[in-house]
Design a protein around this motif. Structure first.
Motif, short mmCIF file in Angstrom:
data_model
loop_
_atom_site.label_atom_id
_atom_site.label_comp_id
_atom_site.label_asym_id
_atom_site.label_seq_id
_atom_site.Cartn_x
_atom_site.Cartn_y
_atom_site.Cartn_z
N ASP A 133 -26.98 1.70 -13.60
CA ASP A 133 -27.64 1.16 -15.12
C ASP A 133 -28.44 1.16 -15.03
O ASP A 133 -29.03 1.57 -16.74
CB ASP A 133 -27.74 -0.39 -14.59
N GLU A 134 -29.56 1.90 -14.86
CA GLU A 134 -31.12 2.92 -14.49
C GLU A 134 -30.11 3.92 -15.77
O GLU A 134 -31.68 4.30 -16.81
CB GLU A 134 -31.83 2.99 -14.02
N VAL A 135 -29.24 4.50 -15.65
CA VAL A 135 -29.54 6.45 -16.08
C VAL A 135 -28.58 5.93 -17.25
O VAL A 135 -27.20 5.36 -17.34
CB VAL A 135 -28.84 6.90 -15.37
N ALA A 136 -29.01 6.11 -18.53
CA ALA A 136 -28.34 6.62 -19.50
C ALA A 136 -27.44 7.74 -19.75
O ALA A 136 -26.00 7.67 -19.85
CB ALA A 136 -29.72 6.94 -21.02
N PHE A 137 -28.18 9.46 -18.91
CA PHE A 137 -27.02 10.34 -19.16
C PHE A 137 -27.11 10.87 -17.96
O PHE A 137 -28.72 10.83 -17.78
CB PHE A 137 -27.29 11.31 -20.46
N ALA A 138 -26.02 11.65 -17.06
CA ALA A 138 -26.68 12.09 -15.88
C ALA A 138 -26.04 13.72 -16.49
O ALA A 138 -24.49 13.66 -16.70
CB ALA A 138 -26.47 11.85 -14.52
N ILE A 139 -26.58 14.74 -16.47
CA ILE A 139 -25.63 15.79 -15.70
C ILE A 139 -25.77 16.51 -14.58
O ILE A 139 -26.67 17.12 -14.75
CB ILE A 139 -25.91 17.07 -17.32
N LEU A 146 -28.46 18.01 -11.05
CA LEU A 146 -28.09 16.42 -11.43
C LEU A 146 -29.59 15.99 -12.56
O LEU A 146 -30.28 15.77 -11.94
CB LEU A 146 -27.84 15.05 -10.84
N SER A 147 -29.51 16.35 -13.17
CA SER A 147 -30.74 15.76 -14.52
C SER A 147 -30.73 14.60 -15.26
O SER A 147 -28.83 14.73 -15.21
CB SER A 147 -30.61 16.85 -15.64
N ILE A 148 -31.26 13.93 -14.79
CA ILE A 148 -31.02 12.81 -15.37
C ILE A 148 -32.16 12.44 -16.70
O ILE A 148 -33.43 13.11 -16.81
CB ILE A 148 -31.35 11.97 -13.54
#
Length: 222
Positions: A133-139, A146-148
């Motif tokens: 829930d803390e993550v807006a986007f993860a690539i 994993l870029s967060i």
């Protein structure tokens, strides 16, 4: 094993070490975690050839050096094609995949990348996130990292906080524009305001969440 073979093995160990060292230097600087698939294959094959050259003292050393140089040529050619062709770069190295978008996990993309929830949660923990829930986007980058981007760092609904490029190698990245709620018409209007008639004039264009534009021209004068 006689004394002569022992000295040959010692000499070949030193020679192989320096040959591989020179090849790695010519290949260029890159972090181990950022190696492309081609780089990794070259590294593995160099190691195998190096071991073979040491373990077979009766075979000519040049028989090991020649395939090493061929591998170097293959790596340099592939690096050149990667610089010149985005299609080649994406086919060989792969491209970034959005795993979490606007706080929602994309299970379909995870299946495509053979990326499971254990991998996702592990990398989130390593980043210091206690909840998805803390993550807006993860690539998921081509390197496997994993870029967060956390929600508190991304006040806008778009992905510009990741510096997702809108133009690379003179080509419009329509998928990235779509993820940011933009289209090619909007981009062309914006670059013309900044003095560019065509995307082909630009090697890289990014826009961050503060609407700060970065434009790098092709062959610009320094």
């Amino acid at each position: 094993m006689n004394l002569e073979e022992t000295w040959i093995i010692i000499w070949r160990t030193f020679a192989t070490y320096f040959v591989i060292l020179v090849i790695f230097r010519v290949m260029g600087k890159r972090e181990i975690g950022e190696l492309s698939i081609l780089d990794l294959v070259v590294f593995i094959m160099l190691a195998e050839i190096g071991v073979f050259s040491i373990e077979e003292p009766k075979d000519e050393f040049i028989h090991a050096v020649i395939p090493m140089l061929v591998l170097l040529l293959i790596q340099r050619m592939s690096a050149w094609f990667s610089l010149k062709s985005q299609w080649f770069r994406e086919k060989v190295d792969g491209k970034a995949s959005v795993i979490i978008q606007n706080g929602k996990i994309d299970e379909n993309e995870m299946r495509k990348q053979r990326y499971n929830f254990n991998d996702l949660l592990q990398q989130l923990r390593e980043n210091g996130n206690s909840s998805v829930d803390e993550v807006a986007f993860a690539i998921l980058e081509p390197s496997g990292k994993l870029s967060i981007l956390e929600k508190q760092d991304n006040p806008s609904p778009g992905m510009n906080g990741f510096l997702m490029p809108f133009i690379t190698d003179g080509k419009v990245q329509e998928e990235n524009l779509k993820r940011n709620g933009k289209d090619e018409k909007w981009l062309l209007t914006e670059i013309r305001k900044r003095g560019y008639e065509h995307p082909e004039q630009i090697s890289l264009l990014t826009v961050d969440h503060k609407n700060k534009w970065y434009i790098d021209e092709y062959d610009e004068k320094k």
